[in-house]
Design an enzyme around this catalytic site. Structure first.
Site, PDB file in Angstrom:
ATOM      1  N   ARG A 121       0.801  -1.220   0.000  1.00 54.05           N
ATOM      2  CA  ARG A 121       0.000   0.000   0.000  1.00 54.05           C
ATOM      3  C   ARG A 121       0.841   1.281   0.000  1.00 54.05           C
ATOM      4  O   ARG A 121       0.566   2.202  -0.769  1.00 54.05           O
ATOM      5  CB  ARG A 121      -0.952   0.016   1.204  1.00 54.05           C
ATOM      6  CG  ARG A 121      -2.166  -0.865   1.035  1.00 54.05           C
ATOM      7  CD  ARG A 121      -3.110  -0.740   2.221  1.00 54.05           C
ATOM      8  NE  ARG A 121      -4.242  -1.636   2.089  1.00 54.05           N
ATOM      9  CZ  ARG A 121      -5.382  -1.330   1.499  1.00 54.05           C
ATOM     10  NH1 ARG A 121      -5.538  -0.127   0.984  1.00 54.05           N
ATOM     11  NH2 ARG A 121      -6.370  -2.198   1.418  1.00 54.05           N
ATOM     12  N   ARG A 199      -2.206  -4.542  11.653  1.00 51.80           N
ATOM     13  CA  ARG A 199      -1.595  -4.357  10.341  1.00 51.80           C
ATOM     14  C   ARG A 199      -0.430  -3.385  10.484  1.00 51.80           C
ATOM     15  O   ARG A 199      -0.572  -2.318  11.075  1.00 51.80           O
ATOM     16  CB  ARG A 199      -2.627  -3.819   9.349  1.00 51.80           C
ATOM     17  CG  ARG A 199      -3.981  -4.460   9.480  1.00 51.80           C
ATOM     18  CD  ARG A 199      -5.006  -3.935   8.505  1.00 51.80           C
ATOM     19  NE  ARG A 199      -4.730  -4.401   7.145  1.00 51.80           N
ATOM     20  CZ  ARG A 199      -5.657  -4.529   6.210  1.00 51.80           C
ATOM     21  NH1 ARG A 199      -6.913  -4.219   6.468  1.00 51.80           N
ATOM     22  NH2 ARG A 199      -5.338  -4.954   5.012  1.00 51.80           N
ATOM     23  N   ASP A 325     -15.057   1.621  -0.693  1.00 49.46           N
ATOM     24  CA  ASP A 325     -15.629   1.230   0.587  1.00 49.46           C
ATOM     25  C   ASP A 325     -16.852   2.048   0.978  1.00 49.46           C
ATOM     26  O   ASP A 325     -17.664   1.598   1.794  1.00 49.46           O
ATOM     27  CB  ASP A 325     -14.578   1.360   1.696  1.00 49.46           C
ATOM     28  CG  ASP A 325     -13.606   0.184   1.709  1.00 49.46           C
ATOM     29  OD1 ASP A 325     -13.861  -0.807   1.000  1.00 49.46           O
ATOM     30  OD2 ASP A 325     -12.594   0.260   2.430  1.00 49.46           O
TER      31      ASP A 325
END
Length: 481
Positions: A121, A199, A325
């Site tokens: 990412r 994460r 999202d």
């Protein structure tokens, strides 16, 4: 179908306001500029947000990069294209020898062509932000949107400082909880899953002072290694790149999680939870040490919430539309969230260009939603099946066939081309909408979901009830493979 490069499409005169600088928002900005629209992008953070770890970017998402040669070159330079995949138990026991990702065989694809690539990412965000700046996308930071508005001819957003931004269409790409829900309606209630994800991503050089951990998280022949760790009702992943370390871990909720990339916790909290038994045993000691090495403010405790498919993505006048999202959230194990967000962006930019004018924006938005809803509802449901697979891996089967512990990647997902699909089916969709024919009953349109499937509204309650009664997840009719 021959699509044109940046600067080749005539100006449409459509002013697009994009809220949110995530994958969906950034891709929408690039593709809207390519298709001749004028773009302004609002981001609530003071600078671009590179938080995050690793995700799977499917072929259907990366096809748009063919029109951005420099981006494609950069993308390939840091993709985990030559990664080795390894499967272990949560205690560290190896379940099979490492396998190169190029050995993953997908139906219909040539040998050596995977259905997608693991992506970091932080790196892909930086790549997309740099390109948006290069092509002149006007980006306003510290612009937290608190309200949306619209009328018959325009729409806009209001930021926390009272500034009003107006455009012909507003693309709400600001994630779950978007304030656009106020005028879009149809919001579905989030339900706790009882699970969350730790994460983290940090520079590999941090491990220089911890050689035993660095040796434990190695490169293989100079290539990245992606490990999946499976245990009773949990799983974790670690990824090693030349200059970056990533780890994620599925766990019971602890009370500090939130559905945000902006809230971080410290390693001590994670280690405390890792010291608890997972079944009869604990996590691998060196995996615990890796967590301890993670720099401060680098761990996100991301809450995993369940949602039914959201039936409405656009406002009454069609001037505000949600993507990514904001329209449909995915669990991390779905292997589809990032892919579908990018597909949304490419498809919507194309629909606006086909419509061709600010007067036709509502029609273009209607077509976009008509052609995207069932596909996403199917991908969301398959995501639950993948989450179940990851959290309840049958170790005996996985030891014989490691594919049993990996998310399914369906042919109907990775073969899709969202740009071509918009051009091939725009007018057919307009006709279907006027006649009140749902997409899955429109025989003029090739389905972008499992062939033979007819949409049947489903809910999380249905899935939970089946699970409670020991029934396997019922995906429905059609060719899901």
């Amino acid at each position: 179908m021959d699509f044109k490069p940046l600067g080749s499409y005539p100006k449409t005169g459509i002013n697009v306001l994009i809220v949110g600088q995530g994958l969906a928002g950034l891709t929408a900005a690039l593709e809207c500029v390519r298709k001749g629209h004028d773009v302004t992008l609002l981001e609530r953070s003071p600078t671009y947000n590179s938080a995050g770890d690793m995700f799977f970017m499917g072929l259907s998402a990366t096809r748009f990069l063919e029109h951005w040669p420099k981006l494609m070159e950069e993308y390939n330079s840091f993709s985990l294209s030559n990664a080795w995949l390894e499967l272990r138990t949560h205690t560290g026991a190896v379940l099979g020898p490492p396998m190169p990702v190029t050995k993953i065989q997908a139906p219909g694809l040539n040998a050596g062509v995977p259905p997608g690539k693991f992506q970091m990412r932080p790196l892909i965000y930086r790549m997309l932000v740099d390109e948006a700046e290069r092509i002149g996308v006007k980006t306003v930071y510290n612009a937290r949107v608190v309200d949306y508005f619209e009328d018959e001819n325009s729409a806009g957003a209001v930021t926390e400082d009272g500034t009003r931004y107006t455009a012909d269409v507003v693309i709400a790409a600001d994630g779950v909880g978007s304030k656009s829900q106020k005028i879009v309606g149809g919001q579905v209630r989030a339900q706790p899953s009882g699970r969350a994800m730790w994460r983290a991503a940090f520079p590999r050089e941090v491990l220089d002072e911890h050689p035993e951990v660095k040796d434990f998280i190695p490169l293989k022949d100079g290539q990245p290694v992606v490990r999946t760790w499976v245990g009773p009702s949990t799983y974790a992943m670690t990824a090693t790149q030349e200059d970056l370390i990533i780890w994620t871990m599925n766990h019971d909720v602890t009370g500090s999680e939130s559905e945000s990339w902006n809230d971080t916790i410290e390693a001590e909290e994670v280690v405390k939870e890792m010291d608890k038994l997972i079944g009869p045993l604990r996590w691998a000691p060196l995996l615990r040490e890796l967590v301890k090495c993670t720099p401060s403010k680098s761990i996100v405790n991301f809450d995993l919430l369940w949602r039914d498919p959201q039936p409405t993505w656009s406002s009454t006048t069609g001037r505000v539309v949600q993507i990514g999202d904001a329209a449909h959230s995915y669990l991390p194990a779905s292997a589809s969230g990032g892919t579908q967000a990018i597909e949304d962006a490419v498809h919507l930019a194309s629909c606006l260009q086909i419509g061709g004018s600010k007067e036709n924006v509502p029609q273009s938005v209607d077509v976009h939603c008509y052609l995207r809803f069932i596909r996403n509802a199917c991908a969301q449901k398959m995501g639950f099946a993948n989450a179940e697979l990851m959290q309840n891996t049958k170790l005996d089967e996985a030891k014989i066939d490691p594919q049993k512990a990996r998310p399914r990647l369906a042919k109907w997902v990775y073969f899709h081309d969202p740009e071509a699909y918009a051009y091939e089916n725009y007018e057919k969709a307009v006709s279907g909408i006027k006649q009140g024919i749902p997409q899955d009953e429109n025989l003029e349109i090739e389905p972008n979901f499992p062939k033979g499937y007819r949409y049947d509204a489903w809910s999380i309650e249905d899935i939970q009830e089946d699970k409670k009664n020991g029934k396997p997840l019922n995906l429905g009719a059609g060719d899901w493979e």
